[in-house]
Design a protein around this motif. Structure first.
Motif, mmCIF file in Angstrom:
data_model
loop_
_atom_site.group_PDB
_atom_site.id
_atom_site.type_symbol
_atom_site.label_atom_id
_atom_site.label_comp_id
_atom_site.label_asym_id
_atom_site.label_seq_id
_atom_site.Cartn_x
_atom_site.Cartn_y
_atom_site.Cartn_z
ATOM 1 N N PHE A 139 5.856 36.501 -10.068
ATOM 2 C CA PHE A 139 4.921 37.167 -9.171
ATOM 3 C C PHE A 139 5.016 38.689 -9.257
ATOM 4 O O PHE A 139 4.312 39.390 -8.541
ATOM 5 C CB PHE A 139 5.155 36.718 -7.726
ATOM 6 N N GLY A 140 5.901 39.209 -10.099
ATOM 7 C CA GLY A 140 5.935 40.642 -10.353
ATOM 8 C C GLY A 140 7.057 41.403 -9.690
ATOM 9 O O GLY A 140 7.053 42.640 -9.724
ATOM 10 N N SER B 271 20.828 47.962 -6.767
ATOM 11 C CA SER B 271 21.394 47.802 -5.419
ATOM 12 C C SER B 271 21.230 46.395 -4.870
ATOM 13 O O SER B 271 21.723 46.086 -3.787
ATOM 14 C CB SER B 271 20.730 48.800 -4.466
ATOM 15 N N GLY B 272 20.505 45.542 -5.608
ATOM 16 C CA GLY B 272 20.283 44.178 -5.149
ATOM 17 C C GLY B 272 18.987 43.978 -4.403
ATOM 18 O O GLY B 272 18.651 42.844 -4.042
ATOM 19 N N ALA B 273 18.229 45.038 -4.140
ATOM 20 C CA ALA B 273 16.957 44.933 -3.426
ATOM 21 C C ALA B 273 15.850 44.502 -4.390
ATOM 22 O O ALA B 273 15.869 44.845 -5.578
ATOM 23 C CB ALA B 273 16.597 46.268 -2.776
ATOM 24 N N TRP B 274 14.900 43.735 -3.866
ATOM 25 C CA TRP B 274 13.777 43.265 -4.672
ATOM 26 C C TRP B 274 12.602 44.211 -4.472
ATOM 27 O O TRP B 274 12.126 44.406 -3.365
ATOM 28 C CB TRP B 274 13.399 41.844 -4.278
ATOM 29 N N LEU C 51 2.921 42.573 -6.019
ATOM 30 C CA LEU C 51 2.425 41.230 -6.296
ATOM 31 C C LEU C 51 1.493 41.267 -7.502
ATOM 32 O O LEU C 51 0.443 41.907 -7.480
ATOM 33 C CB LEU C 51 1.688 40.683 -5.071
ATOM 34 N N SER C 52 1.888 40.585 -8.563
ATOM 35 C CA SER C 52 1.131 40.612 -9.811
ATOM 36 C C SER C 52 -0.117 39.738 -9.719
ATOM 37 O O SER C 52 -0.146 38.711 -9.028
ATOM 38 C CB SER C 52 2.017 40.124 -10.964
ATOM 39 N N TRP C 53 -1.149 40.154 -10.452
ATOM 40 C CA TRP C 53 -2.386 39.385 -10.524
ATOM 41 C C TRP C 53 -2.324 38.323 -11.623
ATOM 42 O O TRP C 53 -3.303 37.595 -11.815
ATOM 43 C CB TRP C 53 -3.566 40.320 -10.804
ATOM 44 N N ALA C 54 -1.215 38.221 -12.338
ATOM 45 C CA ALA C 54 -1.153 37.352 -13.513
ATOM 46 C C ALA C 54 -1.414 35.885 -13.160
ATOM 47 O O ALA C 54 -2.344 35.261 -13.682
ATOM 48 C CB ALA C 54 0.196 37.517 -14.210
ATOM 49 N N PRO D 222 1.256 46.399 -3.768
ATOM 50 C CA PRO D 222 2.614 46.715 -3.290
ATOM 51 C C PRO D 222 2.973 45.865 -2.065
ATOM 52 O O PRO D 222 2.206 45.774 -1.108
ATOM 53 C CB PRO D 222 2.524 48.203 -2.934
ATOM 54 N N MET D 223 4.112 45.216 -2.112
ATOM 55 C CA MET D 223 4.569 44.363 -1.020
ATOM 56 C C MET D 223 6.077 44.489 -0.886
ATOM 57 O O MET D 223 6.772 44.824 -1.847
ATOM 58 C CB MET D 223 4.200 42.888 -1.268
ATOM 59 N N GLU D 224 6.539 44.212 0.310
ATOM 60 C CA GLU D 224 7.979 44.202 0.560
ATOM 61 C C GLU D 224 8.441 42.749 0.589
ATOM 62 O O GLU D 224 7.940 41.936 1.364
ATOM 63 C CB GLU D 224 8.297 44.883 1.885
ATOM 64 N N LEU D 225 9.372 42.425 -0.276
ATOM 65 C CA LEU D 225 9.859 41.059 -0.396
ATOM 66 C C LEU D 225 11.087 40.888 0.488
ATOM 67 O O LEU D 225 12.074 41.618 0.334
ATOM 68 C CB LEU D 225 10.201 40.755 -1.852
#
Length: 626
Positions: free
Chosen positions: A383-384, A390-393, A397-400, A445-448
């Motif tokens: 999903f991109g 630091s371990g943060a994702w 969000l990918s359009w693929a 752009p999204m926060e996971l």
């Protein structure tokens, strides 16, 4: 007599409405809460500071009583079409009123929370609120009236029988849930405040049962719950398809555990030892991934196919029953598995020592790690999103994947004039092109959340989705699939028509084994447990769980997919059930077993739901009358 049953159903609905909690205004961790009933409030929480205004609930109570009475009386009207119209109107009005009740309840809760926050409260006083059994019963009763209305018209029973592939599993699951509710009612007690009456105790017990199933199905309400459910469902899809494929050909393949094990061994040999071989060290990363990832996936399928074809050949050549053969092959596969990764060397007769290169050094029975080029990426990567130092994702969000799915659907719809095979190839090509094009488009752009990112759902789920599509295409759209189904339904007639029973038996068991072997990609290549390696903790029991998945899914591809998802949801929800209510996850195992038993009994439905000849007669258009 059927009309009397409708009247009794209306009476049961009114009884549930009278004693059940209608909604929960506040729910604490552990299940205690404030119950809103039609006759008052039952406070099991003990510290509620504010409650929503539901003074309007009494007016709706009068409505539901009137609706149930009208429905009970309408069942005895002489004209079928008149009954149908009345049931349709009552059902539609009931659904609309339920929606209005839900809106008013949530609006009242939000009003209390907003007022408290406006006054400076740190957190809203009402949390984890929800509708409860009384509200759910009114909604289900409205849907029931709509179904009864359709059954009054000509062809009603024929329509019902035509959907028997859905009705039998649904009724079986409902019966299993009722049995599970009885077990929870008996085994789990409720602590009531002093001075509580019998009616309040009944409401609290019904709330306990309702909350049990709310927890079980709770994963459907969160993204992380969906990911965890799909994580558990992915291997069940493979093994369910494997068992269902065998059933369609008249074979009972219960060797999925062994086929999964051999598939895991084969994919480990390719993904660990071939991909890490020194003569491939100079390959670019992209080329290595393009070579070894498909090879590792094919190795899993080939290993399972080999282990499935052997009992198929034994049955075709010697008439040995596949149930006995597959059981024995499970034990042989387990022994080979332990032989390869349990020790680095074995001594025979005290003289000859055999050195094994497969086990990773240490006490634990496990292999070396799969090479990076042979690993299946996590779904969050597809999903991109990527994990930084630091371990943060981070990422967008990918359009693929969305573009690939849209491209496949559009091309499939626009190529209706082509042959099915060419149509599917065109759709697959469009999907691949859409995936690559979508990868170059700027993402959203999204926060996971860390909770979502921690779920190890991987691309094996995509492989499982393709396996479902393959099963559907091969079994119902190809000549070989037609011949396999013919062998399963009438082997003598198929043989008379020129079909080789021996060849089809071997072929069916090989394909069934390949589907089971692909489940190993989830565990070994996708790191579905915790590591990208073959381990002694490989959960081969999912092979037996595939039998329940196939039976609940009625051996159809979409049915297997949905039943595997259901089991994934229940197993995920079982974690919260154990954590909050102290009810063991064995309840989920019991539900699975009961579902299988009730399906075997045809859901205790009339014989025309399970007997093919009676079902065909019913589908000719016999008028259904309640």
């Amino acid at each position: 007599m059927n009309r009397v049953w409708l009247a009794l159903t209306s009476a049961v609905f009114l009884l549930l409405l009278a004693v059940s909690p209608w909604a929960i205004a506040l729910r604490a961790f552990g299940g205690k809460g404030v119950l809103i009933t039609l006759w008052g409030t039952v406070d099991l929480y003990g510290r509620a500071k504010a409650l929503p205004d539901v003074s309007w609930l009494g007016y709706f109570t009068v409505f539901w009583v009137a609706l149930a009475l009208v429905a009970a009386v309408a069942a005895f009207l002489p004209q079928a079409r008149t009954r149908a119209r009345i049931f349709y109107v009552l059902g539609l009005v009931g659904v609309a009123v339920f929606a209005l009740e839900a809106y008013l309840f949530y609006h009242a809760v939000w009003a209390v929370n907003d007022a408290a926050l406006a006054e400076g409260a740190r957190r809203p006083p009402l949390k984890r609120y929800s509708l409860s059994l009384g509200a759910y019963a009114s909604f289900l009763y409205s849907l029931f009236l709509l179904a009864v209305g359709r059954l009054q018209l000509p062809g009603g029973r024929a329509l019902l029988v035509r959907w028997r592939g859905v009705i039998v599993p649904a009724v079986s699951m409902l019966l299993a849930m009722v049995a599970g509710a009885v077990v929870v009612w008996i085994l789990k007690d409720v602590k009531m405040p002093e001075g509580s009456g019998t009616l309040a105790y009944l409401a609290a017990k019904l709330d306990l049962v309702t909350y049990t199933f709310q927890l079980l199905f709770g994963p459907l309400l969160t993204a992380s719950g969906w990911f965890q459910s799909l994580l558990i469902a992915t291997p069940l899809i493979f093994t369910g398809l494997a068992v269902a494929f065998g059933f369609q050909a008249g074979l009972f393949n219960i060797g999925a555990p062994g086929q999964l094990t051999i598939g895991a061994i084969m994919t480990m040999l390719v993904g660990v030892h071939l991909a890490n071989a020194h003569w491939f060290a100079g390959l670019p990363d992209g080329v290595a991934r393009a070579v070894f990832l498909p090879l590792s996936i094919l190795a899993a399928a080939a290993g399972g196919a080999l282990w499935g074809a052997i009992p198929g050949w034994l049955k075709a050549r010697f008439g040995a029953h596949e149930v006995i053969n597959t059981i024995m092959m499970n034990y042989i596969a387990a022994s080979i598995f332990l032989f390869m990764i349990a020790s680095n060397e074995y001594t025979f007769f005290g003289k000859w020592t055999l050195h094994m290169p497969f086990k990773f050094p240490g006490y634990e029975a496990r292999s070396y790690e799969v090479a990076e080029s042979a690993r299946i990426p996590l779904m969050v990567n597809l999903f991109g999103f990527q994990q930084d130092a630091s371990g943060a994702w981070t990422g967008a969000l990918s359009w693929a994947l969305p573009l690939a799915l849209v491209a496949m659907v559009v091309v499939y719809a626009l190529t209706a004039r082509l042959e099915l095979g060419k149509r599917l190839l065109a759709a697959l090509g469009a999907g691949v092109a859409g995936y690559f094009v979508g990868g170059f488009l700027p993402g959203i752009p999204m926060e996971l959340s860390p909770k979502l990112a921690s779920v190890r759902l991987n691309g094996a789920f995509v492989i499982a989705a393709f396996a479902v599509a393959f099963y559907n295409y091969y079994m119902w759209r190809t000549r070989d699939g037609y011949e396999l189904r013919a062998v399963g339904l009438a082997p003598k007639a198929a043989e008379y028509g020129g079909v080789s029973i021996a060849k089809k038996t071997i072929l069916a068991m090989a394909i069934s084994g390949a589907l089971a072997g692909l489940a190993a990609t989830h565990y070994v290549l996708g790191g579905g447990i915790d590591e990208y390696r073959l381990k002694q903790s490989l959960p081969t029991n999912v092979g037996f769980d595939g039998i329940a998945v196939a039976l609940l899914g009625q051996n159809t591809p979409i049915g297997v997919f949905l039943s595997a998802l259901l089991f994934g949801v229940l197993l995920t929800g079982g974690l919260q059930l154990d954590l909050q209510l102290g009810i063991s996850r064995e309840l989920v195992m019991m539900l699975q077993a009961l579902i299988v038993l009730f399906i075997a009994a045809g859901g205790f439905l009339p014989r025309y739901f399970t007997d093919p000849i009676l079902a065909a007669q019913a589908e000719e258009g016999v008028q259904g009358v309640i």
